[in-house]
Design a protein around this motif. Structure first.
Motif, PDB file in Angstrom:
ATOM      1  N   VAL A  46       0.846  -1.194   0.000  1.00  0.00           N
ATOM      2  CA  VAL A  46       0.000   0.000   0.000  1.00  0.00           C
ATOM      3  C   VAL A  46       0.884   1.248   0.000  1.00  0.00           C
ATOM      4  O   VAL A  46       2.103   1.161   0.190  1.00  0.00           O
ATOM      5  N   ASP A  47       0.250   2.419  -0.231  1.00  0.00           N
ATOM      6  CA  ASP A  47       1.080   3.625  -0.346  1.00  0.00           C
ATOM      7  C   ASP A  47       1.278   4.336   0.992  1.00  0.00           C
ATOM      8  O   ASP A  47       1.575   5.516   1.036  1.00  0.00           O
ATOM      9  N   LYS A 179       4.901  -3.171  -5.783  1.00  0.00           N
ATOM     10  CA  LYS A 179       4.977  -2.218  -6.923  1.00  0.00           C
ATOM     11  C   LYS A 179       3.589  -1.631  -7.120  1.00  0.00           C
ATOM     12  O   LYS A 179       2.581  -2.313  -6.931  1.00  0.00           O
ATOM     13  N   ARG A 180       3.568  -0.363  -7.492  1.00  0.00           N
ATOM     14  CA  ARG A 180       2.302   0.297  -7.769  1.00  0.00           C
ATOM     15  C   ARG A 180       1.554  -0.428  -8.903  1.00  0.00           C
ATOM     16  O   ARG A 180       2.186  -0.884  -9.859  1.00  0.00           O
ATOM     17  N   HIS A 181       0.253  -0.573  -8.764  1.00  0.00           N
ATOM     18  CA  HIS A 181      -0.611  -1.233  -9.759  1.00  0.00           C
ATOM     19  C   HIS A 181      -0.269  -2.708  -9.978  1.00  0.00           C
ATOM     20  O   HIS A 181      -0.598  -3.278 -11.016  1.00  0.00           O
ATOM     21  N   ARG A 182       0.450  -3.292  -9.036  1.00  0.00           N
ATOM     22  CA  ARG A 182       0.793  -4.715  -9.160  1.00  0.00           C
ATOM     23  C   ARG A 182       0.409  -5.428  -7.871  1.00  0.00           C
ATOM     24  O   ARG A 182       0.451  -4.847  -6.789  1.00  0.00           O
ATOM     25  N   LEU A 183       0.114  -6.714  -8.024  1.00  0.00           N
ATOM     26  CA  LEU A 183       0.034  -7.588  -6.853  1.00  0.00           C
ATOM     27  C   LEU A 183       1.345  -8.358  -6.801  1.00  0.00           C
ATOM     28  O   LEU A 183       1.933  -8.647  -7.843  1.00  0.00           O
ATOM     29  N   VAL A 184       1.799  -8.684  -5.607  1.00  0.00           N
ATOM     30  CA  VAL A 184       2.994  -9.509  -5.468  1.00  0.00           C
ATOM     31  C   VAL A 184       2.522 -10.953  -5.322  1.00  0.00           C
ATOM     32  O   VAL A 184       1.647 -11.249  -4.508  1.00  0.00           O
ATOM     33  N   PHE A 185       3.094 -11.827  -6.142  1.00  0.00           N
ATOM     34  CA  PHE A 185       2.798 -13.252  -6.033  1.00  0.00           C
ATOM     35  C   PHE A 185       3.986 -13.925  -5.356  1.00  0.00           C
ATOM     36  O   PHE A 185       5.134 -13.683  -5.732  1.00  0.00           O
ATOM     37  N   MET A 369      -7.648   2.456  -0.220  1.00  0.00           N
ATOM     38  CA  MET A 369      -6.188   2.306  -0.304  1.00  0.00           C
ATOM     39  C   MET A 369      -5.701   2.270  -1.754  1.00  0.00           C
ATOM     40  O   MET A 369      -6.367   1.723  -2.620  1.00  0.00           O
ATOM     41  N   GLN A 370      -4.522   2.810  -1.951  1.00  0.00           N
ATOM     42  CA  GLN A 370      -3.857   2.709  -3.258  1.00  0.00           C
ATOM     43  C   GLN A 370      -2.680   1.746  -3.121  1.00  0.00           C
ATOM     44  O   GLN A 370      -2.096   1.637  -2.045  1.00  0.00           O
ATOM     45  N   THR A 371      -2.332   1.103  -4.216  1.00  0.00           N
ATOM     46  CA  THR A 371      -1.128   0.268  -4.190  1.00  0.00           C
ATOM     47  C   THR A 371       0.107   1.174  -4.184  1.00  0.00           C
ATOM     48  O   THR A 371       0.033   2.327  -4.634  1.00  0.00           O
ATOM     49  N   GLY A 372       1.216   0.665  -3.694  1.00  0.00           N
ATOM     50  CA  GLY A 372       2.422   1.501  -3.595  1.00  0.00           C
ATOM     51  C   GLY A 372       3.696   0.702  -3.847  1.00  0.00           C
ATOM     52  O   GLY A 372       3.655  -0.497  -4.140  1.00  0.00           O
ATOM     53  N   GLU A 373       4.808   1.406  -3.738  1.00  0.00           N
ATOM     54  CA  GLU A 373       6.122   0.814  -4.031  1.00  0.00           C
ATOM     55  C   GLU A 373       6.690   0.068  -2.822  1.00  0.00           C
ATOM     56  O   GLU A 373       6.390   0.415  -1.676  1.00  0.00           O
ATOM     57  N   GLY A 374       7.553  -0.892  -3.093  1.00  0.00           N
ATOM     58  CA  GLY A 374       8.202  -1.667  -2.042  1.00  0.00           C
ATOM     59  C   GLY A 374       9.244  -0.855  -1.273  1.00  0.00           C
ATOM     60  O   GLY A 374       9.483   0.328  -1.565  1.00  0.00           O
ATOM     61  N   ALA A 375       9.878  -1.512  -0.303  1.00  0.00           N
ATOM     62  CA  ALA A 375      10.835  -0.854   0.605  1.00  0.00           C
ATOM     63  C   ALA A 375      11.955  -0.174  -0.168  1.00  0.00           C
ATOM     64  O   ALA A 375      12.438  -0.712  -1.175  1.00  0.00           O
ATOM     65  N   GLU A 376      12.396   0.997   0.310  1.00  0.00           N
ATOM     66  CA  GLU A 376      13.491   1.698  -0.384  1.00  0.00           C
ATOM     67  C   GLU A 376      14.290   2.584   0.555  1.00  0.00           C
ATOM     68  O   GLU A 376      13.774   3.077   1.567  1.00  0.00           O
ATOM     69  N   LEU A 377      15.546   2.756   0.174  1.00  0.00           N
ATOM     70  CA  LEU A 377      16.414   3.685   0.872  1.00  0.00           C
ATOM     71  C   LEU A 377      16.211   5.051   0.217  1.00  0.00           C
ATOM     72  O   LEU A 377      16.320   5.187  -0.997  1.00  0.00           O
ATOM     73  N   ILE A 378      15.907   6.057   1.044  1.00  0.00           N
ATOM     74  CA  ILE A 378      15.624   7.386   0.480  1.00  0.00           C
ATOM     75  C   ILE A 378      16.882   8.262   0.558  1.00  0.00           C
ATOM     76  O   ILE A 378      17.155   9.053  -0.321  1.00  0.00           O
ATOM     77  N   LYS A 379      17.621   8.110   1.669  1.00  0.00           N
ATOM     78  CA  LYS A 379      18.819   8.945   1.902  1.00  0.00           C
ATOM     79  C   LYS A 379      19.871   8.088   2.562  1.00  0.00           C
ATOM     80  O   LYS A 379      19.527   7.393   3.511  1.00  0.00           O
TER      81      LYS A 379
END
Ligand code: GLA
Length: 383
Positions: A46-47, A179-185, A369-379
């Motif tokens: 989710v986002d 990932k946005r607009h994706r389901l994870v299988f 709810m909206q779909t969102g991106e997976g874990a990420e390092l921002i800084k």
């Protein structure tokens, strides 16, 4: 949220964070309790999620601060489990323990702050989100990199071995591979991770009952044990290795309770496969039917639903625009997810709230709810 976690860090530690990471919560789409049975499952990131800000310290002290409560908690080099208000620190501490057992170097001292915009108690897995965001922060702090699968496994190990919940890989896998607009299988046997496009025009609504069975952790473990017993009775290593045919021929060997649990898992795995096929042809009507069938199986066979969740599903499935609805996550309270078309709106959600309120005297929280991106390092930014 990046500003919020930065401000919290500054306020708690009086300096700038050098590292910021985030990881999303997740919706369990379908595949209930299949993960720790070696089965298949679909989920959506989710986002909203958990944000971590951190910076190393030279003196070996580990100083933790969350947005809930205004105290900075200090721990030493040893990883000891904490109780009460500080128990959230067990998730990042569990990540440190899991990194160690993966042969990774641990940071010495650090300042740490955590913020979340995930609704509490909605079964959207804030625990996996904090595990993955912490993992990325600790890796950045020590200049190490691991692949996504290892990060996900570290998160799960933290929860299994340090926190002590025998969960599968769903929550961490979806938070890591979202990932946005994706389901994870996830095929949990490998595990293998993949993504399935979400057909356009499909919407997620969450109705959070804010209810939680007092014994929820014990009940989750009990279901885990019943599934292990079912696998042993059927002569397979894990339930996903059994077919529905084997189950039908051997069901007389199983106690009635264990047989119900096994039936739920095997039929869920079947429903996951059918859902993917239906998603691929954008047949949301069939997907919705599978979601509602999953809920009915939770209600009657796995017995991890509650009357409150059942009544939400009953109301939702009577409304136009709803493809299907089911409890999402471990069960025994928490939330129901509805898959709807674009015609379902606030007015329809209000009907669900009013019907629930009339029956239970409390208001469920509603989240579109909206779909969102997976874990990420921002800084710092990736080089
Ligand atoms: C919880 C666990 C997951 C999974 C679900 C049920 O969310 O953390 O690993 O078992 O319950 O599908």
């Amino acid at each position: 949220m990046q500003n919020k976690v930065t401000q919290l860090f500054q306020e708690a530690h009086g300096r700038e964070p050098s590292i910021i990471s985030r990881a999303p919560g997740r919706i369990e789409f379908i595949g209930n309790h299949t993960d720790y049975n070696g089965g298949t499952v679909l989920g959506a990131a989710v986002d909203s999620g958990v944000w971590v800000a951190a910076a190393p310290r030279e003196d070996g002290r580990r100083r933790w601060r969350s947005a809930i409560g205004d105290a900075v908690i200090e721990t030493g080099g040893e990883l000891t489990k904490l109780e009460g208000d500080s128990s959230w620190i067990n998730y990042p501490q569990g990540v440190l323990a899991a990194m160690q057992s993966h042969g990774l170097a641990l940071p010495g001292g650090f300042d740490f702050a955590v913020e979340s915009d995930l609704p509490v108690g909605a079964g959207l897995s804030s625990s996996a989100a904090i595990e993955l965001a912490s993992g990325l922060a600790f890796l950045a702090m020590t200049g190490q990199e691991v692949d996504r699968e290892t990060l996900v496994k570290i998160g799960r190990k933290a929860e299994n071995d340090f926190v002590g919940v025998p969960c599968g890989i769903l929550d961490q896998g979806v938070s890591g591979f979202g990932k946005r607009h994706r389901l994870v299988f996830i095929d949990c046997k490998g595990p293998k991770f993949d993504r399935v496009p979400m057909p356009e025009g499909a919407h997620f609504w969450i109705f959070n009952t804010h209810t939680k069975h007092a014994l929820v952790d014990g009940l989750y473990s009990a279901r885990h044990s019943e599934c292990m017993a079912a696998a042993a009775d059927l002569g397979v290593k894990q339930l996903a290795d059994a077919t529905l045919e084997l189950f039908a021929s051997e069901v007389h060997q199983l106690s009635p309770t264990v047989a119900k649990r096994a039936r739920h898992i095997l039929e869920e795995i079947d429903r996951v496969g059918k859902s993917i096929a239906a998603l691929e042809r954008a047949d949301l009507k069939t997907v919705g039917e599978l979601l509602t069938a999953s809920h009915r199986s939770s209600q009657h066979a796995f017995e991890n639903s509650t009357p409150e969740l059942d009544s939400l599903v009953d109301t939702l499935t009577r409304l136009p625009g709803v493809y299907g609805a089911r409890l999402t996550g471990g069960g025994f309270g928490g939330a129901v997810m509805a898959l709807t078309d674009g015609s379902f709106g606030e007015a329809d959600a209000d009907v669900v709230v009013e019907t629930y309120q009339a029956e239970w005297g409390a208001e469920p929280q509603v989240l579109h709810m909206q779909t969102g991106e997976g874990a990420e390092l921002i800084k710092p930014d990736a080089p």
